[in-house]
Every structure is written in structure tokens, then in C-alpha cells.
Design a protein around this motif. Structure first.
Motif, PDB file in Angstrom:
ATOM      1  N   GLU A 181       0.817  -1.221   0.000  1.00  0.00           N
ATOM      2  CA  GLU A 181       0.000   0.000   0.000  1.00  0.00           C
ATOM      3  C   GLU A 181       0.853   1.275   0.000  1.00  0.00           C
ATOM      4  O   GLU A 181       0.328   2.377  -0.197  1.00  0.00           O
ATOM      5  CB  GLU A 181      -0.921   0.017   1.222  1.00  0.00           C
ATOM      6  CG  GLU A 181      -2.076  -0.976   1.174  1.00  0.00           C
ATOM      7  CD  GLU A 181      -1.613  -2.405   1.370  1.00  0.00           C
ATOM      8  OE1 GLU A 181      -0.673  -2.604   2.174  1.00  0.00           O
ATOM      9  OE2 GLU A 181      -2.156  -3.312   0.699  1.00  0.00           O
ATOM     10  N   THR A 182       2.156   1.151   0.231  1.00  0.00           N
ATOM     11  CA  THR A 182       3.027   2.328   0.260  1.00  0.00           C
ATOM     12  C   THR A 182       3.156   2.936  -1.134  1.00  0.00           C
ATOM     13  O   THR A 182       3.486   2.234  -2.091  1.00  0.00           O
ATOM     14  CB  THR A 182       4.429   1.962   0.786  1.00  0.00           C
ATOM     15  OG1 THR A 182       4.314   1.398   2.098  1.00  0.00           O
ATOM     16  CG2 THR A 182       5.315   3.198   0.853  1.00  0.00           C
ATOM     17  N   LYS A 183       2.901   4.235  -1.260  1.00  0.00           N
ATOM     18  CA  LYS A 183       3.045   4.953  -2.526  1.00  0.00           C
ATOM     19  C   LYS A 183       4.424   5.596  -2.588  1.00  0.00           C
ATOM     20  O   LYS A 183       4.838   6.269  -1.635  1.00  0.00           O
ATOM     21  CB  LYS A 183       1.968   6.037  -2.670  1.00  0.00           C
ATOM     22  CG  LYS A 183       0.544   5.552  -2.493  1.00  0.00           C
ATOM     23  CD  LYS A 183       0.147   4.548  -3.561  1.00  0.00           C
ATOM     24  CE  LYS A 183      -1.301   4.099  -3.373  1.00  0.00           C
ATOM     25  NZ  LYS A 183      -1.702   3.083  -4.361  1.00  0.00           N
ATOM     26  N   ILE A 184       5.133   5.392  -3.683  1.00  0.00           N
ATOM     27  CA  ILE A 184       6.427   6.037  -3.907  1.00  0.00           C
ATOM     28  C   ILE A 184       6.300   6.833  -5.191  1.00  0.00           C
ATOM     29  O   ILE A 184       6.255   6.277  -6.291  1.00  0.00           O
ATOM     30  CB  ILE A 184       7.563   5.004  -4.008  1.00  0.00           C
ATOM     31  CG1 ILE A 184       7.570   4.092  -2.778  1.00  0.00           C
ATOM     32  CG2 ILE A 184       8.914   5.709  -4.167  1.00  0.00           C
ATOM     33  CD1 ILE A 184       8.586   2.978  -2.840  1.00  0.00           C
ATOM     34  N   VAL A 185       6.196   8.165  -5.057  1.00  0.00           N
ATOM     35  CA  VAL A 185       5.874   9.032  -6.197  1.00  0.00           C
ATOM     36  C   VAL A 185       6.750  10.277  -6.177  1.00  0.00           C
ATOM     37  O   VAL A 185       7.348  10.623  -5.148  1.00  0.00           O
ATOM     38  CB  VAL A 185       4.396   9.462  -6.152  1.00  0.00           C
ATOM     39  CG1 VAL A 185       3.468   8.263  -6.295  1.00  0.00           C
ATOM     40  CG2 VAL A 185       4.086  10.215  -4.858  1.00  0.00           C
ATOM     41  N   ASP A 186       6.824  10.951  -7.330  1.00  0.00           N
ATOM     42  CA  ASP A 186       7.504  12.237  -7.375  1.00  0.00           C
ATOM     43  C   ASP A 186       6.498  13.341  -7.082  1.00  0.00           C
ATOM     44  O   ASP A 186       5.329  13.067  -6.757  1.00  0.00           O
ATOM     45  CB  ASP A 186       8.217  12.446  -8.718  1.00  0.00           C
ATOM     46  CG  ASP A 186       7.271  12.445  -9.912  1.00  0.00           C
ATOM     47  OD1 ASP A 186       6.042  12.642  -9.724  1.00  0.00           O
ATOM     48  OD2 ASP A 186       7.751  12.259 -11.047  1.00  0.00           O
ATOM     49  N   ALA A 187       6.925  14.596  -7.193  1.00  0.00           N
ATOM     50  CA  ALA A 187       6.064  15.722  -6.835  1.00  0.00           C
ATOM     51  C   ALA A 187       4.856  15.847  -7.750  1.00  0.00           C
ATOM     52  O   ALA A 187       3.888  16.533  -7.411  1.00  0.00           O
ATOM     53  CB  ALA A 187       6.872  17.023  -6.856  1.00  0.00           C
ATOM     54  N   ARG A 188       4.906  15.194  -8.911  1.00  0.00           N
ATOM     55  CA  ARG A 188       3.774  15.240  -9.849  1.00  0.00           C
ATOM     56  C   ARG A 188       2.867  14.018  -9.716  1.00  0.00           C
ATOM     57  O   ARG A 188       1.944  13.851 -10.495  1.00  0.00           O
ATOM     58  CB  ARG A 188       4.307  15.349 -11.278  1.00  0.00           C
ATOM     59  CG  ARG A 188       5.013  16.691 -11.547  1.00  0.00           C
ATOM     60  CD  ARG A 188       5.820  16.671 -12.833  1.00  0.00           C
ATOM     61  NE  ARG A 188       6.970  15.779 -12.697  1.00  0.00           N
ATOM     62  CZ  ARG A 188       8.099  16.128 -12.087  1.00  0.00           C
ATOM     63  NH1 ARG A 188       8.209  17.315 -11.539  1.00  0.00           N
ATOM     64  NH2 ARG A 188       9.111  15.278 -12.011  1.00  0.00           N
ATOM     65  N   GLY A 189       3.178  13.156  -8.758  1.00  0.00           N
ATOM     66  CA  GLY A 189       2.340  11.990  -8.534  1.00  0.00           C
ATOM     67  C   GLY A 189       2.724  10.793  -9.369  1.00  0.00           C
ATOM     68  O   GLY A 189       2.036   9.770  -9.335  1.00  0.00           O
ATOM     69  N   LYS A 190       3.836  10.876 -10.114  1.00  0.00           N
ATOM     70  CA  LYS A 190       4.267   9.772 -10.961  1.00  0.00           C
ATOM     71  C   LYS A 190       5.050   8.761 -10.128  1.00  0.00           C
ATOM     72  O   LYS A 190       5.911   9.119  -9.335  1.00  0.00           O
ATOM     73  CB  LYS A 190       5.139  10.306 -12.101  1.00  0.00           C
ATOM     74  CG  LYS A 190       5.594   9.233 -13.079  1.00  0.00           C
ATOM     75  CD  LYS A 190       6.437   9.836 -14.200  1.00  0.00           C
ATOM     76  CE  LYS A 190       6.924   8.763 -15.158  1.00  0.00           C
ATOM     77  NZ  LYS A 190       7.772   9.343 -16.244  1.00  0.00           N
ATOM     78  N   SER A 191       4.767   7.487 -10.339  1.00  0.00           N
ATOM     79  CA  SER A 191       5.416   6.433  -9.580  1.00  0.00           C
ATOM     80  C   SER A 191       6.928   6.403  -9.845  1.00  0.00           C
ATOM     81  O   SER A 191       7.376   6.588 -10.986  1.00  0.00           O
ATOM     82  CB  SER A 191       4.802   5.082  -9.935  1.00  0.00           C
ATOM     83  OG  SER A 191       5.429   4.039  -9.218  1.00  0.00           O
ATOM     84  N   VAL A 192       7.705   6.172  -8.777  1.00  0.00           N
ATOM     85  CA  VAL A 192       9.168   6.103  -8.872  1.00  0.00           C
ATOM     86  C   VAL A 192       9.626   4.788  -8.251  1.00  0.00           C
ATOM     87  O   VAL A 192       9.224   4.468  -7.131  1.00  0.00           O
ATOM     88  CB  VAL A 192       9.842   7.280  -8.132  1.00  0.00           C
ATOM     89  CG1 VAL A 192      11.370   7.175  -8.236  1.00  0.00           C
ATOM     90  CG2 VAL A 192       9.355   8.608  -8.680  1.00  0.00           C
ATOM     91  N   PRO A 193      10.453   3.996  -8.942  1.00  0.00           N
ATOM     92  CA  PRO A 193      10.941   2.742  -8.356  1.00  0.00           C
ATOM     93  C   PRO A 193      11.779   3.010  -7.110  1.00  0.00           C
ATOM     94  O   PRO A 193      12.604   3.933  -7.083  1.00  0.00           O
ATOM     95  CB  PRO A 193      11.796   2.129  -9.479  1.00  0.00           C
ATOM     96  CG  PRO A 193      11.329   2.793 -10.735  1.00  0.00           C
ATOM     97  CD  PRO A 193      10.923   4.175 -10.337  1.00  0.00           C
ATOM     98  N   LEU A 194      11.590   2.207  -6.087  1.00  0.00           N
ATOM     99  CA  LEU A 194      12.363   2.371  -4.856  1.00  0.00           C
ATOM    100  C   LEU A 194      13.855   2.216  -5.128  1.00  0.00           C
ATOM    101  O   LEU A 194      14.680   2.916  -4.535  1.00  0.00           O
ATOM    102  CB  LEU A 194      11.912   1.346  -3.807  1.00  0.00           C
ATOM    103  CG  LEU A 194      12.636   1.383  -2.456  1.00  0.00           C
ATOM    104  CD1 LEU A 194      12.483   2.751  -1.795  1.00  0.00           C
ATOM    105  CD2 LEU A 194      12.101   0.285  -1.532  1.00  0.00           C
ATOM    106  N   LYS A 195      14.224   1.324  -6.043  1.00  0.00           N
ATOM    107  CA  LYS A 195      15.643   1.121  -6.377  1.00  0.00           C
ATOM    108  C   LYS A 195      16.269   2.405  -6.895  1.00  0.00           C
ATOM    109  O   LYS A 195      17.421   2.729  -6.574  1.00  0.00           O
ATOM    110  CB  LYS A 195      15.789   0.008  -7.412  1.00  0.00           C
ATOM    111  CG  LYS A 195      17.238  -0.377  -7.712  1.00  0.00           C
ATOM    112  CD  LYS A 195      17.303  -1.546  -8.681  1.00  0.00           C
ATOM    113  CE  LYS A 195      18.743  -2.028  -8.854  1.00  0.00           C
ATOM    114  NZ  LYS A 195      19.640  -0.983  -9.371  1.00  0.00           N
TER     115      LYS A 195
END
Length: 417
Positions: free
Chosen positions: A88-102
Motif C-alpha cells: 500500500e506504500t506509494k512512492i511518487v515524485d512531486a507530480r504523482g508519478k510512480s518512482v521505483p524504490l531502487k
């Protein structure tokens, strides 16, 4: 180690001092993040968060987690926290685009890590990550002492909190810089004096002058500092302590694990030792630094103001060296019918022999220290260093009481079914 920098043109240095620090990463406004149910605006107002870099990543049978080190988005938030990463954790940039944790880890991206209010009271605290908002700009921070107050800034000597390298930097305070005491009270630039201990965040722009220069708009001041850059040695200032065992000595520092004092302290701490540190035996006789060796018993006293990294670090005000001996074993926790619920069977030496194996009694007061801030459960397969009582039964294996356990690896642990 100190860095050598090329001197930039004088005009460039003056230009840096004149540039508003509002362009720095610390003042990026709270980002809006897509949660799948619409936008979440200004999460910092309702959700605790830590703003910093990921300094540790764990992905094993126990789950996935990250350690975020930096500063609390609000003064009451954690400066370091271990956060479980769930589906459920969301990882996104300031525009809401998903970013890989790696990508975040490999590129050492700065994140705003939002988490739920239910966190542990451990050091560092542990919780569950709700959203990691990846920032466009980066910053770093220094834990150090103000060696000089100038008209155009403060000269700070200390340690980079992310690289642990010794550093010296001239910091220019922004006009609206946030300056706080260690307990979150608002201060002014006049409260920063020569000899004051601080943690200051700066960047991303750094002028590679000699010394390097940067702007800062967020400074945490140790208001209990004595003016020497270290905590003093009076009984009033030494509010915390650890009664335990020295596990390592290096570079003017000692690592102590054991039981925190009732009035305050931690069970795992790195203490800097200098000429201001009072070192005595149990009779009060003065000793030298040479008395501080690995595997000796000590009672260490220090200020309750310490760096909130893992393990915590601070200055040793007083260290009492004890006469009692220590007994240490290294091995692997092993499943055994001989061990009860309050015991662990240790395969000493992690070998095929059982002649030197030991059963350790574990009490609620036994500190279990994960060296990287991981799991404290002593499951089969966990590799440990254990200090125990010199009193042991003559049975095979012998049974004794554990006084401190250090988890060196949990990569091969057997998970419960």
C-alpha cells in the motif's frame, strides 16, 4: 577526513551569499501525491513525516523496510525512522508519478516520508510508510560545532550525517531560516554562538571555495551546550547513561551496549572521548583513555542530547570502569528442545561441535541490539555476539544468563510457519 576544495572566483562566492536560499531543497513546499482516491494536499499538516535520505534498506524474510535520516517535517516528527514498505506504500515524485524504490536508493534521492501515527518508542522509532514523495532537489546536513561566527555566516566543523566524513563549511543563514532548539522551540540567529553544537541542513548548491560555502534555512541548536562544543561533565548536564560493556574502541570513540539508566539513555551508543571526559575506576581514581578497551564493563554518563542516527552518538561526560569480568561468545542461534521460551540455544563458533555450546537465559532486561537497526527476535539462524554472566552450570550445554546480545546478521533466520 577533511576534503580539499578548489577555490572559485571571488565573484562566485559573493553571488552565492546573495542568492536567496529559497531555491534550496529544504523549502520545496509539501507535495501533492496521488493516492488512487484523489489528491492528498499538504500531507505534512495532518500526517507525521521525515525529510531526508534513505540510509539503510532491508529486504529479507521479515519484510521490506527503509531507514530515513534527516529531519522531521514538523519539529515533533522523527529525525530518523525505520519504515516498513508495504504493497500500500506509494512512492511518487512531486507530480504523482510512480518512482521505483531502487532508483530512490541508487541515486540517493531526498524523500519526504509520510507515515502513520502509530510508531514504536525505540531509537530509532519504527512505523509503516504511507507515502514517499521523491524530491527534485537534494540536500545534506552536518552535525558539528560552530567554530566561528562571521558577519556573512557561521563556520561549522563536524561530520556529514550521510557519509560520516569530517567536514568544515561556511553556512549563510537565510533571512527566514528556521532555527530551533533540540526540543522544537523557535530561536534566532543570535542564539547561535561560537562553541554551540548544531545540526544544519544545506544545499544542493555548494561553492567549492576554501572552506566550501552554502546556504542553510534549517538549523537545530543544542541549547544545553556548554560553549565548548561538547556536553559538560556536571551532574545536572549528565542526565543520561548506559550501564554496559564496551564493544569497540576506535578513533577516539567507544561503543557501549547495555542497560539504559532509569533517568534516560539508550542501550546502544557511540561516545566520543576527549580530555573533557572524566574516566575513573569504581573507587573514583582517575584513569587514562588507555583504560577504555573492548569487552570491559563500564557505567557511562552523557547528556540526553544526542544525534538521532543509529546508533545514537554523543560526548561522554564520565565513564566509570568496573572491575567485573566479561565473558563473550559468538555463534548462531539454533533450534533446540533443550531451550525454553525464555532461553536461546547458541551454537558457539557456528560449527559442528556441541561441546562448547551454551544456553542463554533471556530476561526482559536483556538488551538485544541489531547492529543495523533490524529485527531483535532471536530466531534460529540468527548470528550473534553475546556477553553473559561468568556463572554457568556444569551441564552440557552450560546454562548462563545473557547480559547483552548483539545481532550481527539475520539473513539466514528461519521464519515461523
Amino acid at each position: 577526513m577533511n576534503k580539499i576544495y578548489k577555490v572559485l572566483a571571488t565573484a562566485s562566492i559573493f553571488a552565492l551569499a546573495a542568492v536567496p536560499v529559497a531555491a534550496s531543497a529544504q523549502e520545496v513546499p509539501p507535495a501533492a501525491a496521488q493516492s488512487g482516491q484523489g489528491q492528498v494536499q499538504n500531507e505534512a499538516k495532518v500526517v507525521p513525516a521525515t525529510w531526508g535520505q534513505i540510509t539503510n534498506f532491508v529486504n529479507d524474510k521479515t519484510g521490506k523496510s527503509v531507514t530515513v535520516t534527516g529531519r522531521g517535517l514538523a519539529p515533533s516528527d522523527q529525525s530518523q525512522i525505520i519504515l516498513a514498505i508495504t504493497p500500500e506504500t506509494k512512492i511518487v515524485d512531486a507530480r504523482g508519478k510512480s518512482v521505483p524504490l531502487k532508483t530512490v536508493i541508487d541515486e540517493k534521492k531526498v524523500v519526504k516520508a509520510f507515515y502513520g501515527p502509530n510508531i514504536t518508542k525505540s531509537l530509532p522509532a519504527r512505523g509503516t510508510a504511507l507515502t514517499l514523495v521523491v524530491q527534485d532537489k537534494s540536500f545534506t546536513a552536518i552535525d558539528g560545532t560552530v567554530s566561528e561566527v562571521r558577519e556573512n555566516g557561521i563556520l561549522v566543523k563536524g561530520t556529514d550525517i550521510y557519509t560520516s566524513n569530517e567536514d568544515t563549511i561556511l553556512l549563510h543563514l537565510a533571512d527566514k531560516a528556521t532555527i530551533l532548539s533540540q526540543d522544537g522551540k523557535a530561536l534566532t540567529s543570535g542564539d547561535i554562538k561560537e562553541g554551540t553544537s548544531i545540526r544544519a541542513f544545506y544545499g544542493p548548491e555548494v561553492a567549492m571555495s576554501l572552506p566550501p560555502q552554502a546556504g542553510t534555512n534549517y538549523v537545530i541548536v543544542n541549547t544545553e551546550d556548554t560553549g565548548s562544543g561538547e556536553s559538560g561533565n556536571t551532574d545536572q548536564e549528565l542526565k543520561a547513561g548506559t550501564d554496559g560493556i564496551v564493544t569497540n574502541t576506535a578513533d577516539g570513540k567507544v561503543t557501549v551496549v547495555g542497560k539504559a539508566h532509569d533517568k534516560g539513555g539508550v542501550n546502544y551508543v557511540i561516545l566520543s572521548v576527549d580530555d573533557k571526559t572524566q574516566i575513573v575506576d569504581e573507587d573514583g581514581k582517575a584513569l587514562t583513555k588507555d583504560a577504555l578497551k573492548a569487552d570491559i564493563r563500564v557505567d557511562a554518563y552523557y547528556s540526553d542530547i544526542m544525534t538521532m542516527i543509529y546508533p545514537a552518538q554523543t560526548h561522554a561526560g564520565k565513564i566509570v570502569v568496573k572491575k567485573a569480568e566479561t565473558v563473550k561468545i559468538e555463534g548462531t542461534v539454533k533450534a533446540s528442545d533443550r531451550a525454553s521460551a525464555d532461553q536461546v540455544y547458541v551454537n558457539v563458533g557456528s560449527d559442528d561441535s556441541t561441546d562448547n555450546d551454551v544456553i542463554l537465559n533471556i530476561s526482559k532486561d536483556t538488551p538485544v541490539i541489531p547492529t543495523m537497526g533490524g529485527d531483535t527476535k532471536l530466531r534460529p539462524g540468527t548470528k550473534i555476539i553475546a556477553y553473559h554472566s561468568p556463572i554457568m552450570t556444569k551441564s552440557i550445554p552450560g546454562i548462563t544468563s545473557a547480559e547483552a546480545i548483539i545481532v550481527t546478521s539475520d539473513a539466514d533466520t528461519v521464519q515461523p510457519k
